[in-house]
Enzyme design. Structure first.
Site: not given
Length: 474
Positions: A35, A191, A453
């Protein structure tokens, strides 16, 4: 005129359109009834627009502190209309992408409100879909062999705290603000509430969060919630936990609103320019014809089995409308599972303990599996490894050294039970932990995955080593 389909999906949100694509891949004649706009809440009123605003807030906050990086910017200024225009551009681009996917998959899209009919001249079983077309055309009648209900959800409010779109907002209205308020009260520290608190604070809005539970983000690991509360306060956000908002005290004045809450035995009154109500979402189960079926609705959500079949075995339901984890990526995979089941592909049921959850605030939160407390409650003898980002070179390079990675494991079996992160870009890092859970990896195996790293992911390897007291840089 009636048209027959193998599958008709009510709702073209993330769960619905992904289900349609999978059905198309399996050769099923498929239609979606929507819709609003394809993409649903996630694309138009949730995930994408809110993250676009969060990114602009992050850039603005970084620019204000650019001298920390040796970069001088004179007169940093926020152009909020342009922030909104950027958001709309992103949403529209993705919307066109979804429309293209529908055409590519030869999926018919009916723009209108679909309702499930009971047994009729079209079918002896419930499931024929009558579509009230948006353009006013005569109702379309779709006769499917199977139906998936994916009608999603909408923001909840509290009794007496009605959303008016001006003084009292839900996230829907907040996304369309033309100007930022000077101050705001956010009711709910879950949240969505914390993402908005973080964003608006970075946009220089004075923010107060009122949360009923004893902590913000109460579904997260306790250590994560505690750290988030500390860092939100560090931003200047006022956090009030263990407080019950008294809806009947709402008072709207000229350019301001006040509301009271019970807190530690006292009634305290809070004032701001606007209130944002963020207390969860309720399923869209009304007005879609469920009463014409034997489908059971329990506590506002459609009841389903592990393959998302309702009490009508040819009618399935997925996503927010069934409750559980109301997340876009969950809805997508529920949709795929439902389609594969109705197509007799024999899918495996979803294991919800393997699903990653994210909060896109600043800092971010990401997690998968059990919290430390949940693991203990389930009878596990746990061991925990934690490693702080302040010992990670890449975090210092970014200028974002707050937060940590926490790994929860079983002391006897060494099974990985849960991984929890708070800090920079952890929503992009959690999939490593998700894969580890899927493969039933141990902390030893994660630790022996050589992390590059410098990288933020080194914190995961170090936390895995820390489980057995072997962290190198801890």
């Amino acid at each position: 005129m009636a048209e027959e389909y193998d599958l008709v999906i009510l709702g073209g949100g993330t769960g619905g359109y992904v289900a349609a694509i999978r059905a198309s891949q399996l050769g099923l004649k498929t239609a979606i009834v929507e819709k609003g706009k394809l993409g649903g809440t996630c694309l138009h009123k949730g995930c994408i627009p809110s993250k676009a605003l969060l990114r602009s807030a992050e850039v603005y906050a970084t620019a204000k502190h650019s001298e920390d990086f040796g970069v001088k910017i004179n007169g940093v200024e926020l152009d909020f209309p342009k922030v909104q225009a950027r958001k709309e551009s992103i949403v529209e681009g993705l919307h066109k992408g979804v429309q293209h996917l529908m055409k590519q998959g030869k999926i018919d899209v009916f723009e209108g409100l679909g309702r499930i009919l009971g047994p009729s001249i079209f079918s002896p079983m419930p499931g024929t879909i009558s579509v009230e077309m948006n353009n006013g055309d005569e109702n379309a009648m779709l006769i499917p062999k199977n139906v998936i209900v994916a009608t999603g959800s909408r923001p909840r409010s509290l009794p007496g705290l009605d959303i008016d779109g001006t003084a009292v907002l839900s996230s829907d209205e907040a996304l369309s603000l033309e100007t930022l308020p000077k101050s705001i009260i956010i009711v709910g520290g879950g949240v969505i509430g914390i993402e908005w608190a973080s964003m608006l604070s970075d946009f220089d809005v004075d923010v107060t969060v009122i949360e009923y539970a004893d902590t913000i983000v109460p579904t997260e690991d306790k250590d994560i919630a505690k750290e988030m509360q500390r860092l939100m306060k560090k931003k200047g956000i006022k956090i009030v936990t263990g407080a019950k908002v008294l809806s009947d005290t709402l008072n709207k004045g000229a350019g301001s609103v006040t509301i009271s809450a019970e807190h530690k035995g006292e009634t305290k009154t809070f004032e701001a320019e606007k209130i944002l109500v963020s207390v969860g979402r309720q399923a869209n189960v009304e007005g879609i014809g469920l009463e014409n079926t034997d489908i059971k609705v329990e506590k506002g959500f459609i009841e389903v089995n592990e393959y998302y079949q309702t009490k009508e075995s040819h009618i399935y339901a997925i996503g927010d409308v069934i409750g559980g984890l109301q997340l876009a990526h969950v809805a997508s995979h529920e949709g795929i599972t439902a389609v594969e089941h109705l197509a007799d592909q024999k899918p495996h049921p979803i294991d919800y303990t393997l699903i990653s959850k994210c909060i896109y605030s600043s800092p971010e939160i990401a997690s998968v599996g059990l919290t430390e407390q949940q693991a203990k409650d389930e009878g596990h003898n746990v061991k925990v490894g934690k490693f702080n980002f302040r010992a990670i070179g890449k975090a210092l390079v970014y200028g974002e050294s707050d937060g940590f990675v926490k790994i929860v494991a079983d002391k006897e079996t060494d099974d990985l039970l849960g991984v929890h992160m708070i800090g920079p870009h952890v929503t992009d890092m959690i999939s490593e932990a998700g894969l580890a859970k899927v493969l039933d990896a141990t902390p030893w195996e994660i630790a022996h995955t050589i992390h590059p790293h410098p990288s933020l992911s080194e914190a995961i390897g170090e936390a895995a080593l820390a489980v057995d007291g072997k962290a190198i840089h801890g």
